[in-house]
Scaffold this active site. Structure first.
Site, PDB file in Angstrom:
ATOM      1  N   ILE A 487       0.831  -1.213   0.000  1.00 27.32           N
ATOM      2  CA  ILE A 487       0.000   0.000   0.000  1.00 27.32           C
ATOM      3  C   ILE A 487       0.861   1.257   0.000  1.00 27.32           C
ATOM      4  O   ILE A 487       0.350   2.373  -0.097  1.00 27.32           O
ATOM      5  CB  ILE A 487      -0.981   0.033   1.197  1.00 27.32           C
ATOM      6  CG1 ILE A 487      -0.241  -0.255   2.507  1.00 27.32           C
ATOM      7  CG2 ILE A 487      -2.122  -0.940   0.985  1.00 27.32           C
ATOM      8  CD1 ILE A 487      -1.115  -0.079   3.733  1.00 27.32           C
ATOM      9  N   GLY A 488       2.158   1.079   0.092  1.00 24.39           N
ATOM     10  CA  GLY A 488       3.009   2.265   0.069  1.00 24.39           C
ATOM     11  C   GLY A 488       4.476   1.874  -0.035  1.00 24.39           C
ATOM     12  O   GLY A 488       4.870   0.800   0.414  1.00 24.39           O
ATOM     13  N   GLY A 493      11.264   1.607   3.150  1.00 24.96           N
ATOM     14  CA  GLY A 493      10.962   0.296   2.577  1.00 24.96           C
ATOM     15  C   GLY A 493       9.529   0.252   2.105  1.00 24.96           C
ATOM     16  O   GLY A 493       8.963   1.268   1.722  1.00 24.96           O
ATOM     17  N   ASP A 605       9.078  15.434  10.516  1.00 27.41           N
ATOM     18  CA  ASP A 605       8.743  15.106   9.135  1.00 27.41           C
ATOM     19  C   ASP A 605       7.234  15.247   8.916  1.00 27.41           C
ATOM     20  O   ASP A 605       6.584  14.350   8.387  1.00 27.41           O
ATOM     21  CB  ASP A 605       9.231  13.694   8.804  1.00 27.41           C
ATOM     22  CG  ASP A 605       9.388  13.498   7.298  1.00 27.41           C
ATOM     23  OD1 ASP A 605       9.559  12.340   6.873  1.00 27.41           O
ATOM     24  OD2 ASP A 605       9.305  14.472   6.543  1.00 27.41           O
TER      25      ASP A 605
END
Ligand SMILES: *[C@@H]1O[C@H](CO)[C@@H](O)[C@H](O)[C@H]1NC(C)=O
Ligand SMILES: *[C@@H]1O[C@H](CO)[C@@H](O)[C@H](O)[C@H]1NC(C)=O
Length: 808
Positions: A487-488, A493, A605
């Site tokens: 999904i991403g 990773g 972030d």
């Protein structure tokens, strides 16, 4: 009555003749200054002009109170500077293609946050490198270039060297008159013609007024500075300095724009008046970079002779004759005191010294004479477009010191290597012990609930705090890391969707092995997430470090990232209310991080891709890999390296590398702009001025034109009061200085107001799903106390305390 127009014409003519050259493109910027600065008749604009765009990773304005030591009149321009911590550029729309002056002002003063003299950077314009690894000298300097601009914009790039930064005190970009610089000029030895000068960039090396008189920019129609020739002159006792400025007789071409009367009206001449046997040259010497060609312009004007045909002389460059028996009268049609100039191109040589000589002619039996009024020397860019080769050439000429420094570097590498290996070994031991302890404590504290059995087939419920998962369980949940379940994909990773045996959906982030960087972030994230539980922070379900795996298991978020809901996908658009609620939710998460425990946690972030949405579109902040404890850890300097995502980075943090919660606030401000505009932070498909969301939005925000920022999808719905309130918060979040930004708590309060101002007329659509009344109650309430959103905090507190004990 009939006389009036003639009078007006006459006055207009007077005005016209006194006017200076009026450049079509005329950008004067006092960099880093928030106010305009007048220099003579010119005004250098504050560094926020809407005419130019600045695309930059971050910038800082600094100013000094100490006056630089300089004789130039434009000291005011050196009081402020713009500091560039990353690759940055100014873009100037160009109205008139053709030659332009670019003048860059540098003075490295010492500022509390930065000693500008440690700056090192390159500057490029269009395809030319103007400066390479440049370290400005500790005196004010103006670098001047001539570029023939053939496109409709000029892009000036500033590129800091490695960990350094760039700065600029002021800059000028101005059109120059046509014909000031020719496309070709004579060469000598062998004599010929070199064409295509306009394809090159030029850099001023020397612009000198003979006659020992400095001409300041205010006395030159093109604002050029002319040095006195005195310091370049060899054997000064054989020359005389003469002047007769008012006598200069401009008769068409050359015009005042070629050189002003104060240049043509002053001269250095051979001192032969008293003794006709003084048969010698006068010579000036200039430092130049070897390996480049130079454009050399001689300015002549006979201001001494009483009648024509008295001035014959020879002209030399590098002791090579370029003009023999120059008859000045002939060149000026016997008009005395008329200006005249000659251009040459000196092809590249290995000299570090370019010498210019004027010597008496032996022809015509003339009285030995010679005069020079001005000289200009400009470096011509090489075939690769370089005007500066940086250190490459110096390195070859100082090979000894290079070898020495290599030896020092070599031993430094060995020492560092040993230290790193030792640190690694130590770290691995520590980590093993810590993780082992983690497992034990979890099991001790929560009994068998989260305990793994030896065959790894125990079902684990998501509701417990069994953090350590057997690899086998994860493999089963993700169908052995089936690519179809990805999904991403991120720097760390891949992220898989998984389902545990009790039907709990999870997100499984699997780190790339063998990445030290990744491991540090893996550790941080587990540590952070295990400490904090909050309804607006993505919860940790577990982790796995078997067989060198770095796997983190999170609660699954049905609606993915906020980013995907704003742009670049086919997902249905969010309405304003939903966006406000998401904003509030993520602000709550960050507020909790910043204030929820004794020491603040800084996320580092914050971006729309790290805000996840659950099945009810409730926002949760994710990705704590870069998170750091607040001030306490600042002193360690373990990781002052700048991390985060381009476009979201706090400019102040980049420069000072001091981390505070306000860096998150800045990034949150950027997310707020994304939410409002529904566009990407960096959108390369946009026209250049609007590529950077913050730059683009900043312009409209400062002009109070918020409506320009609104996602067209929202235009109908958004209430002006709500928008105004929201815009004000976003602008404050993006304040240049951290201290001027609000806290997350203050932002939260204001966002709640924006939601109230929007009113309850728009019912939450929540993706057309039946709404969750509990959720709605919570978002409609005006209170946002930290405690109310904490979920299981007491458990994790106990847990994190254990982690901390172990870490000591
Ligand atoms: C320069 O300009 C100033 C004022 O405009 C004037 O007073 C001065 O005489 C000029 N100097 C020269 C060398 O022309
Ligand atoms: C002037 O310099 C040139 C080049 O070095 C030389 O050839 C010439 O003889 C010199 N003239 C005098 C008068 O010294």
């Amino acid at each position: 009555m009939g006389m009036l127009p003639i009078w007006i014409l006459f006055i207009m003519c007077l005005i016209c003749s006194s006017l200076q050259f009026n450049p079509v493109d005329n950008y004067l910027i006092d960099c880093g200054s928030s106010k305009n600065t007048s220099i003579g008749t010119r005004v250098f604009m504050a560094d926020n002009s809407s005419l130019v765009t600045l695309l930059t990773l971050q910038t800082l304005f600094v100013n000094t109170t100490s006056k630089p030591i300089s004789s130039t009149t434009d000291l005011a321009l050196y009081q402020t500077a713009r500091v560039f911590g990353g690759i940055s550029n100014y873009t100037f729309p160009i109205k008139k293609q053709g030659g332009h002056f670019i003048r860059l002002y540098f003075y490295p003063f010492n500022h509390e946050s930065r000693n500008l003299s440690t700056a090192r950077f390159s500057v490029s314009a269009q395809s030319f490198t103007l400066l390479r690894d440049f370290q400005p000298p500790r005196v004010p300097v103006v670098k001047e270039y001539v570029l023939n601009i053939t496109s409709d914009s000029l892009v000036l790039n500033f590129i800091p060297y490695k960990d350094s930064f760039a700065f600029l005190n002021a800059l000028e970009v101005i059109s120059i008159p046509d014909g000031l610089i020719p496309d070709s000029a004579k060469t000598f030895n062998p004599s010929g013609e070199q064409n295509n000068l306009w394809k090159h960039a030029l850099e001023k090396v020397a612009r000198v007024n003979m006659g020992k008189l400095v001409v300041n920019p205010e006395n030159d129609s093109l604002w050029r500075h002319w040095d006195s020739d005195f310091s370049y002159l060899k054997h000064g006792n054989l020359v005389r300095f003469v002047d007769n400025i008012t006598s200069v007789n401009y008769t068409g071409f050359p015009t005042k724009d070629i050189a002003p009367a104060s240049v043509y009206g002053t001269a250095t001449k051979l001192d032969t008046d008293s003794d006709p046997n003084t048969f010698t040259n006068m010579t000036w010497s200039f430092d130049v970079d070897p390996g480049f060609s130079y454009f050399v312009r001689f300015h002549f004007c006979d201001i001494v002779s009483l009648e024509p045909k008295n001035m014959f002389f020879n002209v030399y460059i590098y002791s090579l004759s370029v003009v023999r028996d120059l008859d000045l009268s002939k060149q000026t049609s016997n008009m005395l005191r008329s200006p005249y100039y000659i251009d040459f191109i000196s092809r590249s040589r290995n000299n570090r010294n370019l010498s210019i000589s004027i010597g008496p002619s032996e022809a015509y039996n003339a009285y030995p004479n010679g005069i020079l009024n001005g000289i200009e020397i400009m470096k011509i860019s090489d075939s690769q477009g370089n005007l500066d080769l940086g250190e490459t050439r110096e390195q070859s000429s100082t090979s000894n010191s290079i070898i020495k420094s290599w030896m020092i570097l070599g031993s430094a590498i060995v020492v560092t290597f040993v230290a790193v290996v030792l640190a690694l070994v130590f770290f691995m031991i520590w980590r093993r012990r810590k993780l082992a302890h983690l497992n034990n404590s979890t099991q001790d504290k929560f009994g068998n609930k989260g305990r793994k059995s030896t065959d790894g087939t125990v079902t684990i419920s998501s509701s417990n705090f069994g953090y350590s998962f057997p690899l086998a369980v994860i493999k089963e949940a993700t169908e052995n890391f089936n690519d179809a379940l990805i999904i991403g994909i991120g720097g760390f990773g891949k992220v898989y969707k998984g389902v545990l045996r009790d039907e709990t959906k999870v997100a499984v982030k699997r780190g790339v092995p063998e990445s030290q960087q990744g491991f540090a972030e893996f550790e941080t994230e587990i540590e952070m997430l295990s400490q904090f539980r909050h309804r607006h922070l993505v919860s940790l379900i577990g982790y796995c470090d078997e067989q060198n795996e770095m796997i983190i298991i999170y609660e699954y978020m049905d609606n993915g990232t906020l980013k995907n809901h704003l742009y670049g996908s086919d997902l249905p658009k969010l309405n304003w209310r939903q966006r406000l609620e998401i904003c509030i939710g993520s602000a709550k998460g960050l507020h909790y991080l910043h204030t929820g425990s004794t020491k603040a946690i800084i996320h580092r972030d914050v971006k729309s891709a790290n805000i996840l949405l659950d099945e009810n579109l409730m926002a949760k902040v994710a990705d704590f890999g870069l998170s750091k404890n607040g001030p306490e850890m600042d002193h360690t300097h373990v990781s002052t390296a700048v991390k985060g995502s381009f476009g979201y980075l706090d400019p102040e943090y980049l420069i000072r590398q001091q981390l505070t919660e306000k860096s998150d606030v800045y990034s949150f401000g950027v997310v707020m702009l994304e939410i409002l505009s529904g566009r990407a932070v960096i959108d390369p498909s946009q026209p250049r001025e609007t590529v950077n969301l913050v730059e683009w939005a900043g312009k409209w925000l400062s002009q109070g034109k918020l409506e320009k920022l609104v996602d067209p999808y929202l235009a109908e719905e958004i209430k002006p009061e709500s928008l105004e309130n929201y815009g004000e918060i976003a602008e404050k979040c993006l304040a240049e200085r951290g201290v001027d930004r609000p806290t997350m708590g203050e932002i939260l309060w204001k966002l709640e107001c924006a939601l109230q101002l929007q009113g309850i007329s728009v019912r939450p659509r929540l993706n057309n799903q039946p709404s969750n009344s509990h959720f709605e109650d919570s978002v409609l309430s005006m209170q946002y106390s930290v405690g109310s959103d904490i979920d299981g905090v007491s458990m994790s507190k106990v847990f994190s305390d254990m982690v901390k004990t172990e870490m000591r």
